[in-house]
Design an enzyme around this catalytic site. Sequence first.
Site, PDB file in Angstrom:
ATOM      1  N   HIS B  63      -9.539  -3.850   4.866  1.00 31.40           N
ATOM      2  CA  HIS B  63      -8.304  -3.694   4.759  1.00 31.40           C
ATOM      3  C   HIS B  63      -7.567  -3.734   5.372  1.00 31.40           C
ATOM      4  O   HIS B  63      -5.946  -3.629   5.811  1.00 31.40           O
ATOM      5  CB  HIS B  63      -8.329  -2.139   3.755  1.00 31.40           C
ATOM      6  CG  HIS B  63      -9.527  -1.788   2.698  1.00 31.40           C
ATOM      7  ND1 HIS B  63     -10.495  -1.578   2.660  1.00 31.40           N
ATOM      8  CD2 HIS B  63      -9.749  -3.528   1.952  1.00 31.40           C
ATOM      9  CE1 HIS B  63     -11.065  -1.576   0.881  1.00 31.40           C
ATOM     10  NE2 HIS B  63     -10.302  -2.829   0.535  1.00 31.40           N
ATOM     11  N   GLU B 107      -3.754  -4.685 -11.346  1.00 30.03           N
ATOM     12  CA  GLU B 107      -5.061  -4.720 -11.327  1.00 30.03           C
ATOM     13  C   GLU B 107      -5.260  -5.389 -12.714  1.00 30.03           C
ATOM     14  O   GLU B 107      -4.805  -4.115 -12.909  1.00 30.03           O
ATOM     15  CB  GLU B 107      -6.144  -4.083 -10.817  1.00 30.03           C
ATOM     16  CG  GLU B 107      -7.788  -3.926 -11.060  1.00 30.03           C
ATOM     17  CD  GLU B 107      -8.287  -4.802 -10.219  1.00 30.03           C
ATOM     18  OE1 GLU B 107      -8.033  -4.709  -9.027  1.00 30.03           O
ATOM     19  OE2 GLU B 107      -8.854  -4.948 -10.991  1.00 30.03           O
ATOM     20  N   ASP B 139      -2.376  -9.242 -15.304  1.00 27.79           N
ATOM     21  CA  ASP B 139      -2.587 -10.046 -14.942  1.00 27.79           C
ATOM     22  C   ASP B 139      -1.801 -10.329 -13.828  1.00 27.79           C
ATOM     23  O   ASP B 139      -0.617 -10.936 -13.856  1.00 27.79           O
ATOM     24  CB  ASP B 139      -2.760 -11.191 -15.506  1.00 27.79           C
ATOM     25  CG  ASP B 139      -3.202 -12.645 -15.169  1.00 27.79           C
ATOM     26  OD1 ASP B 139      -3.303 -13.004 -13.534  1.00 27.79           O
ATOM     27  OD2 ASP B 139      -3.279 -13.594 -16.026  1.00 27.79           O
ATOM     28  N   ASP B 158      -5.312  -9.564  -2.543  1.00 26.15           N
ATOM     29  CA  ASP B 158      -6.649  -8.612  -2.180  1.00 26.15           C
ATOM     30  C   ASP B 158      -7.782  -8.950  -3.356  1.00 26.15           C
ATOM     31  O   ASP B 158      -8.128  -8.144  -4.145  1.00 26.15           O
ATOM     32  CB  ASP B 158      -6.000  -6.628  -2.196  1.00 26.15           C
ATOM     33  CG  ASP B 158      -6.837  -6.362  -2.249  1.00 26.15           C
ATOM     34  OD1 ASP B 158      -8.623  -6.995  -1.416  1.00 26.15           O
ATOM     35  OD2 ASP B 158      -7.219  -5.146  -1.494  1.00 26.15           O
TER      36      ASP B 158
END
Lengths: 283, 283
Positions: B63, B107, B139, B158
Amino acid sequence: MTHISTWIDEYHKGSRFGLNGEILIKQNSKYQEIIVIENEYYGRALMLDGCWMTSLKDEKYYHECLVHPALSSIDEKSNVLIIGGGDGGTARECVKYPQISKIDLVEIDEEVIKISKKFLKEIGGEAWSDKRLKIHIDDGVQWVKKTRDNFYDVIFIDCSDPSELSNLLFSDSFYRECKRILTKNGILATQSESPESFKNIHISILKTLKKFFRVSETMYSFVPIYPSGIWSWTFASEEVLHLSKRNCNEALRIEKSCEIWNLNFQNAAFKMMPNKIVKELNS
Amino acid sequence: MTHISTWIDEYHKGSRFGLNGEILIKQNSKYQEIIVIENEYYGRALMLDGCWMTSLKDEKYYHECLVHPALSSIDEKSNVLIIGGGDGGTARECVKYPQISKIDLVEIDEEVIKISKKFLKEIGGEAWSDKRLKIHIDDGVQWVKKTRDNFYDVIFIDCSDPSELSNLLFSDSFYRECKRILTKNGILATQSESPESFKNIHISILKTLKKFFRVSETMYSFVPIYPSGIWSWTFASEEVLHLSKRNCNEALRIEKSCEIWNLNFQNAAFKMMPNKIVKELNS
């Protein structure tokens, strides 16, 4: 003939890294258990006493980082000592330098050399037939003790993690002896473990080398099959380390022969100390 | 109550990396199998569809490297988008910057967020209660499509390795849409896989980003629990990337809060491209 695939794992603090494949040899030498497995991705891989040592696919990550920084500014007619390194990879990178006149490879376990020559011959490659390479089956600690002062220009410590067999290679007295047998601007180059998976040992090596040598610098890079994948190599000397003041044409020639190492990579790797290690060394 | 220890492994091209411990949760969401295990060394670790995603012990390697280079020169009132990142780690590093006024975290799998908040709450940390963080269960590809031009100052991708679920996040059309919704000097920051264990995908990401953006730079560092341990992050923009032209006091403040990242480390990591990748990109 049947080929039986099996998993061989190295276990480390509740994690394991395993390779699947056919076991080509598994035997106990006088010192340790030796296994060679044939893996789909890593090719042939060598395990000693439950720890992955090297593989055809990833060995260059390790050997190129140990050797080339130390030989950056090597003089003509240099004398090199390799302690351990029975797979031949460190010697193979060394023989790229015509300035080296002699390489003493001191490996305690003759079986490691025999098995490497038979099953992993690409790792030693041309080194095995190079006239400058002299192989001595001997204990590295004893070898260093009986060597006269100011004898070697570079010493490579290419050993396994601290264990009953290798503990003394990480001791104060051993580093002191190494310093004694190095020439005035000689360099000690050692693998210095992982700042993640062997953090305490790593920090201890760095502190000890700083205590015994005027200059000591650590580089960080990758070794995929070692625990955590992060590894380090430390270079120590009584003189300023000219790690990148190599002849430019030579650097280009070596880069051409390398998979991982190049001069930019090396210079960067010396600054890749994770912040938590920076903090711990400064505390 | 009994605690049953078991091995959970990620398999990759004939190798495996496993963690031992008690399984805290194992469930199938609408999208994937989610496992959290409690391991002696890595602490709690999250696996999605057979791949290790993160662990309490090593998540900062990932991260900190994804976030801080991209936010080096961030302006006041910046708008940030995180695609994926349901464990909260990327958001946690973002909220260290008061210049950011809003973070949209998109997410696809609500269960990943729920489970992360419950079992891995240290990873999201203060981000979960930060008023600037807006969570959207959606999405990422669709989210980007429906966003207006020049909207975000930074986009973080990510996501997991390319799979049925995430393939489109590595596609030309997706990168083109990202470029459209970025501000004039906006930055796209994406994990760009391993130059070792996902070499072809890695090279493909680098080439694609170079095609769509005027500037694109890749950094290499470590993620112990990912295959090979070598990982990369790529930063792309239409303007020159001022990746280290951060306010000096801010850099020091961020360094203090980091385990892996510091400015020296970052600058070096951008030069750690293994020589075989250099050769392949130049060929």
